[in-house]
Design an enzyme around this catalytic site. Structure first.
Site, short mmCIF file in Angstrom:
data_model
loop_
_atom_site.label_atom_id
_atom_site.label_comp_id
_atom_site.label_asym_id
_atom_site.label_seq_id
_atom_site.Cartn_x
_atom_site.Cartn_y
_atom_site.Cartn_z
N GLU A 340 0.79 -1.24 0.00
CA GLU A 340 0.00 0.00 0.00
C GLU A 340 0.82 1.28 0.00
O GLU A 340 0.46 2.25 0.68
CB GLU A 340 -0.96 -0.01 1.21
CG GLU A 340 -1.91 -1.18 1.17
CD GLU A 340 -2.75 -1.35 2.44
OE1 GLU A 340 -3.91 -1.73 2.30
OE2 GLU A 340 -2.24 -1.10 3.54
C1 TNX Z 1 -4.53 -4.17 4.81
S1 TNX Z 1 -3.03 -6.34 3.79
C2 TNX Z 1 -3.25 -3.94 5.29
C3 TNX Z 1 -3.07 -3.48 6.66
C4 TNX Z 1 -4.38 -3.29 7.36
C5 TNX Z 1 -5.32 -4.41 7.00
C6 TNX Z 1 -6.63 -4.37 7.73
C7 TNX Z 1 -1.84 -5.43 4.08
C8 TNX Z 1 -0.55 -5.94 3.73
N1 TNX Z 1 -2.08 -4.23 4.62
O1 TNX Z 1 -2.33 -2.29 6.68
O2 TNX Z 1 -4.13 -3.30 8.73
O3 TNX Z 1 -5.58 -4.36 5.63
O4 TNX Z 1 -7.40 -5.49 7.48
#
Ligand code: TNX
Length: 563
Positions: A340
């Site tokens: 992300e």
């Molecule tokens: C996605 S999946 C994220 C996290 C959040 C989570 C909450 C991923 C690698 N990153 O930063 O905490 O969703 O479900």
């Protein structure tokens, strides 16, 4: 060091796990069902051969005899520590060249290539129990099986008048996958050392062998780094909702690593880069793209922060941090996150990841990253952690063709921060609701199109903690789904069977209750409800009751992590 917890934290919000009215449904989960059956083990063993009439009863005179090697002596000591509190038996540990049960328990290190690095063979006969393995890890896993073959009252931390019968027969067992993990997000909410040790205990019960610690995120930096001290002292001083946060000192972290190692669990530290770095920027504004330190962030949005990928200072920071964390970590893995980073241009992102991968290689560790790092160039042995929600991703499949291996954490099956049902008081639902069946019903070996089973290193169940604030809530989200994921990681594909799993899992409710582990009494599982305790079965006098007026959680007094 934070104090050892003596009681499950009382939730103040009546809608949270551990609070509220007790629902209709399972009542007295302490009542032991019929004595354990040899096939009732979770995760399901590879081969089970019951021998009716060959039961063994552990008595006060029993001795634990182990191979004359430190590794076997250590497991013998752990077995004694597990059994002494409830049985009240002395269970001395002695060594021998060829340990035999002789009315007690033998743990033998043997040359048995067929058992691999983690397998074991367990035999219960009227003369006692014998566990053999080629390694201490194998003996340790065999001990976890033995523990499940005793009545649930064995989980009591105080003596129980018991009849400690083990069902006769033999078990031969080895894991399907080498990597079987859990992730704890200690960044969104901080969890102190005792909580982490207790999670390690829970993992060990189900033969999980990797603890991934998500040590850094926007809301907190949780590990002391000597060369950049404000990361922890400033970046760790808050958390989601504005609580005080916290961080692990080097000693704290080493305590976690050592405790895990004694239980054959490898710690996988994650420093999430280049995004999810807001907490680092609060401590060192020079890393921010605009050079200005922002105020702490206590919300739950994602994808807004990043360290400046065009600045050489950023790479000094990355090298220093990865070098120190690698130096504190005996395991082979270093997780660099990579998820992300929405605000970093794809080309700059790939260049950043490639440089970070080289820095990891320079520490002697192997890179792990969320599957977003797939487009970056290959680095020797690198591991991608898949968290997508559909079984197809050509970029990840292509990275696997270039040599990457996969750890599977599909968010719609393995994300333990998802709610069980619409009325689950905490958790998310962006990847769907995950009841126990959904956590269980998928095959890690055939999940992602174009990725052969041989490229799959294993499975991991992540627990993100935006909404999870206490140990009782951690346990409520882990149980009973963590054992489901553990079975996918350990048991051969041919043993996967939802109908059988829910029956086997049901007998674990009384174990968790006795051990003071909070859990969600999922309606999909036929929990034993009523006493009819057979004559001579243990009376769980000392077992911990569910909290008065407790709701969906069977929250009770967490024991101190086992010695
Ligand atoms: C996605 S999946 C994220 C996290 C959040 C989570 C909450 C991923 C690698 N990153 O930063 O905490 O969703 O479900």
């Amino acid at each position: 060091m934070p104090p050892v917890p003596t009681a499950a934290p009382e939730p103040t919000d009546p809608s949270r796990p551990g609070a509220g009215d007790r629902p209709a449904g399972p009542v007295d989960l302490l009542s032991p069902p019929a004595p354990a059956r040899l096939g009732d083990v979770v995760p399901a063993p590879e081969r089970v051969t019951p021998r009716p009439g060959a039961d063994f009863t552990l008595t006060a005179e029993a001795v634990i005899r182990v191979s004359a090697a430190d590794a076997a002596r250590a497991v013998g000591g752990q077995l004694a520590a597990l059994l002494r509190p409830a049985t009240g038996y002395p269970l001395p540990v002695t060594d021998a060249a060829r340990p035999e049960p002789a009315g007690g328990i033998a743990l033998a290190l043997v040359d048995a290539e067929d058992l691999g690095p983690e397998g074991y063979r367990l035999d219960v006969t009227p003369a006692g129990v014998r566990i053999e393995a080629a390694t201490a890890a194998g003996l340790f896993h065999g001990v976890q099986t033995l523990r499940q073959l005793l009545p649930p009252a064995v989980e009591s931390r105080k003596p129980v008048a018991g009849h400690w019968v083990l069902p006769g027969g033999s078990v031969t067992d080895r894991p399907r996958f080498a990597y079987r993990g859990t992730m704890l997000d200690v960044a969104r909410h901080f969890f102190g050392v005792p909580d982490v040790l207790r999670v390690i205990d829970h993992m060990a019960r189900y033969k999980l062998n990797h603890l991934h610690l998500h040590l850094t995120d926007d809301q907190g930096w949780r590990i002391a780094v000597d060369s950049w001290p404000r990361l922890a002292t400033v970046g760790g001083a808050s958390e989601v909702g504005g609580g005080p946060g916290g961080h692990y000192t080097r000693d704290d972290y080493q305590r976690i690593v050592a405790y895990a190692a004694e239980r054959h669990v490898t710690v996988v530290p994650e420093i999430d880069l280049p995004g999810h770095t807001h907490a680092a920027l609060t401590a060192y504004g020079e890393l921010a793209p605009d050079g200005i330190a922002p105020p702490p962030y206590t919300g739950t949005a994602v994808g807004f922060s990043y360290v400046d990928p065009t600045s050489e200072r950023t790479y000094e920071f990355v090298a220093d941090v990865l070098g120190e964390v690698a130096g504190l970590t005996p395991g082979p893995w270093l997780h660099i996150g990579g998820d992300e980073a929405f605000k970093v241009h794809p080309e700059a992102y790939a260049a950043f990841v490639e440089r970070a991968q080289r820095l990891v290689a320079g520490t002697g560790k192997t890179v792990v990253g969320w599957h977003q790092i797939a487009p970056a160039g290959h680095a020797g042995g690198r591991v991608l952690q898949w968290w997508g929600t559909d079984g197809e991703d050509t970029v990840t499949a292509d990275a696997v063709r270039r040599g990457a291996r996969l750890v599977l954490s599909p968010a719609n099956h393995a994300y333990l921060d998802m709610k069980y049902a619409p009325d689950t008081p905490i958790g998310h639902d962006w990847a769907g609701l995950i009841d126990v069946r959904r956590a269980y019903d998928w095959d890690p070996g055939a999940h992602l199109a174009g990725v052969p089973a041989e490229a799959v290193l294993g499975v991991e169940a992540p627990l993100w903690t935006e909404s999870v604030t206490s140990l009782a809530e951690v346990e409520f989200m882990l149980f009973p789904r963590l054992p489901a994921i553990a079975e996918l990681g350990w048991s051969p594909r041919a043993k996967h069977d939802w109908a059988g799993f829910r029956e086997r899992l049901a007998g674990h409710g009384p174990r968790w209750t006795t051990a003071g582990i909070a859990f969600h009494p999922s309606p999909e599982i036929p929990w034993p409800a009523e006493p009819p305790a057979p004559a001579g079965s243990p009376t769980p006098r000392a077992a911990v009751p569910a909290q008065p007026g407790s709701g969906q959680t069977q929250a009770a007094t967490p024991a101190t992590p086992s010695a």
